[in-house]
Write an enzyme that holds these catalytic residues in place. Sequence first.
Site: not given
Length: 672
Positions: A323, A359
């Site tokens: 993330d 990401e």
Amino acid sequence: MTDTRPGDPYLLGATWDGQGTDFAVYSSAGAYGGEVTLCLLDDNGRESRVPLAVDCDIWHTRVPGVGPWQRYGFRASGPYDPARGLRFDDRDLLLDPYAKALRPVGPRRLESLVADTAFDWGDDRPPRRPWADTVLYETHVKGISATHPDVPPELRGTYAGLAHPAITGHLRELGVTAVELMPVQQFLSEQFLLDRGLTNYWGYSTIGFFAPHAGYSGAPDGGGPIAEFKTMVAALHKAGIEVILDVVYNHTAEGPADDPALSFRGLANEVYYRLDPADPSRYLDTTGTRNTLNAGRPEVLRLILDSLRYWVTEMHVDGFRFDLAATLARESGPVDRLSAFFQLLYQDPVLNRVKLIAEPWDVGRPDSYQVGRFPAGWAEWNDRYRDTVRDFWRGAPAVADLGRRLTGSTDLYAPDRRGPDASVDFVTCHDGMTLTDLVSYSRKHNEANGENNRDGTDNDRSSSYGAEGPTDDPAVTAVRERQRRNLLATLLLSQGVTMLYGGDELGRTQRGNNNAYCQDNEIGWYDWSDADASLVAFVGRVVTLQRTHPALRRRTFLTGTGNPLDIAWYDRTGAPMATERWQDPATRFLGFLLAGDAVDPHDDDLLAVLNADGQPTEFTVPGRPGAVYEPMLDTTTPDGTPASPSPLKPGDRWTVPPRTLLVATAPVPGSA
């Protein structure tokens, strides 16, 4: 328990060996005249305090007789001086950053537990499927089984629920090869959500980087979460499905600087977090969560690497999706492709062989957007793919970019000699609308989140096709259903790594909510009672098509060269795609022909036509002399079965209805 001795400072956390437990924790307290104390808790919460020895800021001891499921924590004394970035306070009972098990005792309170991680893995082996053969399925441990009628009620919403044959069977039916699980490391809900009567459902608020989230276990106390998680992994592996974890090493659940210390803040605030140099009482924030872990510090990097290695070696997971990964590459501020984080992963003999997905962005900095800039060995969520495919099918000018996205995004990944499998292609994910909502709502509807619809993106590139939300209009419904199939088919016919968003194949809706992070209810869960069986069959059909044809799973980029060309492009008439067609913003049609023998001498040629226009077209079939095409996919039908199965030959006219994708394949003449 008073018979203590120095422990092993190299074994961070609590390590039980059958006769006693070694405890070790990093803290900078000693540098400021403070110290760290181990606190052992009995069943009534009473503390026995144990002094710790210290070596190079590692505080440690060994306590004979202490074993599994002993509750414990740490207290760190020292100056509480926010202006210097120091927040020591020995009134706070702090969690062990390396705790392998955490016990919930309140909405934002946990206790560390000594863990026994022993488990009989039997003959478990990682599937180790190549990237080019991978079909990812992003899902939520609780949401996928919370309402499934064939999962026993006591297992719904748990690791065991995800491992149930009703779920693994569904994944196998689709052709999924890997689940990408939204956060399963122990997380906490933010106080502002609790104040609204909500919780952090998605879990992007980690506090325990070694502990499986206790709330996903049917036995949340003691060893239940560890054993149940491992059993889930073993069951998924047995089904041929890899397990990839979405991990959040960019920030923690401790929140802004003035929130109570739970762990890291009370042990070494000035080390663990990025402080504002102009005002060390404040945090720098590149995550949008009001704190950011400092991956430029060796202590933090060690924590991250030790955690990742633990999940691979002890928990048998197959990879990670990071993330806001750009934040991890910030050593001194800017994103650095040569950062220690990347170098350590590259050199690590355990971690350099698992799947790594970025990401590739964070927030709030000029260099936050890093798509296409991660090093070799990484795959990336490709949001440019998502945006282009959405734009094309809703009728926006996009065809020039679509050609690049369909072929693996050469513009993004070829310059660094990466391949198409560096691109994780997706049209929907947890961030944003579901597939059904993408074609049912023209704007977000996030009122249930309690922020007056201010949260979530305002740029979903969605369309309601004439009626906002649910409708009884059969014409609108027909368009929406076909558009879902068009988007899914395009995704699975593209070079790169396919990622499906779990529940899209069922027709799942979030009622227009494009930021359902706090919706632990029917909005966030799968609705199995209203599953669209035809759409499930359609996805399975297209996945089978992808897996059958190596030409759709290339490990190297297409070049547009060869005899015949490895890929040839066509306009709506069947003529070769001219430059002016590529550049014309009114172009709503694209055809391509893949040469099967450019990858595998036994593969078929594959012809695909994508018509995003509201009008039909007559397409002249191209191809090699003697080729005979069999229609394989038609998005005008609910399950993709061709409406017109008649064979096609070069020169034949092929009617392509409006808003339709068609596929036909032909054996290479003479290849048999």
